[in-house]
Motif scaffolding. Sequence first.
Motif, short mmCIF file in Angstrom:
data_model
loop_
_atom_site.label_atom_id
_atom_site.label_comp_id
_atom_site.label_asym_id
_atom_site.label_seq_id
_atom_site.Cartn_x
_atom_site.Cartn_y
_atom_site.Cartn_z
N ASP A 140 10.15 -2.21 6.56
CA ASP A 140 8.91 -2.87 6.21
C ASP A 140 9.21 -4.08 5.33
O ASP A 140 10.16 -4.08 4.56
CB ASP A 140 8.03 -1.85 5.51
N ALA A 141 8.33 -5.11 5.39
CA ALA A 141 8.53 -6.32 4.61
C ALA A 141 7.49 -6.49 3.52
O ALA A 141 7.27 -7.60 3.05
CB ALA A 141 8.54 -7.53 5.53
N GLY A 142 6.83 -5.39 3.15
CA GLY A 142 5.91 -5.52 2.01
C GLY A 142 4.66 -4.68 2.03
O GLY A 142 3.91 -4.66 1.04
N ALA A 143 4.39 -3.94 3.09
CA ALA A 143 3.16 -3.15 3.14
C ALA A 143 3.24 -1.87 2.34
O ALA A 143 2.23 -1.38 1.82
CB ALA A 143 2.80 -2.82 4.60
N ASN A 144 4.45 -1.30 2.22
CA ASN A 144 4.61 0.02 1.60
C ASN A 144 5.85 0.00 0.71
O ASN A 144 6.97 0.16 1.18
CB ASN A 144 4.75 1.07 2.71
N VAL A 145 5.64 -0.18 -0.60
CA VAL A 145 6.78 -0.30 -1.52
C VAL A 145 7.27 1.06 -2.01
O VAL A 145 8.33 1.14 -2.64
CB VAL A 145 6.43 -1.21 -2.73
N SER A 146 6.54 2.12 -1.74
CA SER A 146 6.97 3.46 -2.17
C SER A 146 6.88 4.43 -1.00
O SER A 146 6.09 5.39 -1.02
CB SER A 146 6.09 3.95 -3.33
N PRO A 147 7.68 4.23 0.03
CA PRO A 147 7.58 5.06 1.23
C PRO A 147 8.34 6.38 1.10
O PRO A 147 9.13 6.59 0.16
CB PRO A 147 8.24 4.18 2.29
N LYS A 148 8.09 7.25 2.06
CA LYS A 148 8.85 8.48 2.21
C LYS A 148 9.81 8.29 3.39
O LYS A 148 9.63 7.39 4.22
CB LYS A 148 7.91 9.64 2.46
N GLU A 220 19.89 -4.98 15.41
CA GLU A 220 18.74 -5.81 15.79
C GLU A 220 17.47 -5.40 15.05
O GLU A 220 16.49 -6.13 15.04
CB GLU A 220 18.49 -5.73 17.30
N VAL A 221 17.50 -4.20 14.45
CA VAL A 221 16.38 -3.71 13.65
C VAL A 221 16.93 -3.21 12.32
O VAL A 221 17.85 -2.39 12.29
CB VAL A 221 15.62 -2.57 14.36
N GLY A 222 16.38 -3.71 11.23
CA GLY A 222 16.76 -3.26 9.90
C GLY A 222 15.60 -2.53 9.25
O GLY A 222 14.47 -3.03 9.26
N VAL A 223 15.87 -1.35 8.72
CA VAL A 223 14.81 -0.52 8.15
C VAL A 223 15.00 -0.41 6.63
O VAL A 223 16.12 -0.21 6.14
CB VAL A 223 14.82 0.89 8.78
N CYS A 224 13.90 -0.52 5.90
CA CYS A 224 13.95 -0.42 4.44
C CYS A 224 12.54 -0.24 3.89
O CYS A 224 11.57 -0.34 4.63
CB CYS A 224 14.58 -1.68 3.83
N ASP A 225 12.44 0.00 2.58
CA ASP A 225 11.11 0.07 1.98
C ASP A 225 10.57 -1.35 1.80
O ASP A 225 11.30 -2.33 1.89
CB ASP A 225 11.17 0.81 0.64
N GLY A 226 9.27 -1.45 1.56
CA GLY A 226 8.62 -2.74 1.49
C GLY A 226 9.10 -3.63 0.36
O GLY A 226 9.07 -4.85 0.47
N PHE A 227 9.56 -3.03 -0.72
CA PHE A 227 10.06 -3.81 -1.86
C PHE A 227 11.34 -4.52 -1.46
O PHE A 227 11.47 -5.74 -1.62
CB PHE A 227 10.31 -2.88 -3.06
N VAL A 228 12.29 -3.75 -0.92
CA VAL A 228 13.56 -4.35 -0.48
C VAL A 228 13.34 -5.37 0.62
O VAL A 228 13.90 -6.46 0.61
CB VAL A 228 14.54 -3.25 -0.01
N GLY A 229 12.48 -5.01 1.60
CA GLY A 229 12.24 -5.90 2.73
C GLY A 229 11.65 -7.23 2.32
O GLY A 229 12.02 -8.29 2.86
#
Length: 332
Positions: A140-148, A220-229
């Motif tokens: 994510d690039a900012g929608a969810n900064v504290s994901p599970k 081709e796809v990078g996954v991370c929390d919204g804060f990092v993204g």
Amino acid sequence: MRIGIDAMGGDHAPEEIVLGGVQGLKFLGPDDRLVLIGREGDIHRYLPAQPDSRIEIVHAPEVIEMDDSPVESLRQKRKSSIAIMAKMAAEGELDSVISAGNTGACAAACQLRMKSLGPVLRPGIAVVLPTFAGPLTVCDAGANVSPKPSHLLQYAQMACAYSSEILGIKNPRVGLISVGGEDVKGSPLVKKTNELLRADPTIEFVGNVEGRELFSGACEVGVCDGFVGNVVLKLTEGLAEGLFKTIGHEVKSESEELFKRIEPIFGRIWERHDYSEYGGAPLLGVNGSCIICHGSSGRRAIYNAVRIAADFVRKDLNRIILSRISEVSADA
């Protein structure tokens, strides 16, 4: 198909937004409609004397500014272009929506109004970053900064669908953005997500990837929390702009003639790595289609956003996402 555009959103609204939308009509069929939402008088100012019959205008007297609080502004400005646009999408009056306005307000409005898609636990913003090896989708690039971990697993599944269907990348490889390539490295969130991604047979998981590997074709796809993204996105934008300015300055200082000779090369490189080429970032996982554009978007970015929105709807991407996504425990 009816595509709605927040005509008042962005640093260059309404002029660049309206002009980009008009140019984007080339991606729509004769029975499709482009709905411009905002202050009617301001929108008319930038339309041709005889506008295309496929253009509709919905008056919205209020504007959510870029520095407004997302949630508070939605409560206080119920007649804003973003609020009306999201309401129309939720009621089935729009098939896709586009905004270069307040990202937080747009994401919040679409999540509140349109709701989540089926088993999706939390929607995420999937931003496309141009690299030498090809487009990289980060979610994510900012929608969810504290994901599970379960949210990140679904981000990988949804981003793979987008990368495959919209960007044309077959079997995109997924990397989990971390502080080291080894599985034992990273936060508890990263370690648990690593386990979930490895256990999913539908994902071509390459393991943890470090920030420096994102632009070398590691995935081709990078996954991370919204804060990092979001940090990755903003750092990438600033670094690219800074490097171009620095190189240009040094070459010009060395030789004005040399600068004139290689200036077209700079232009071609910049064009290939310009975010405007990808239009905007889809908010994946909402029950509809929402394209969130950069705040500084000009007409070219909006033009391409219309293309992305039309592709999203025509290819019925949400149906593909539903077929790929896993029902995972919300506690995972």
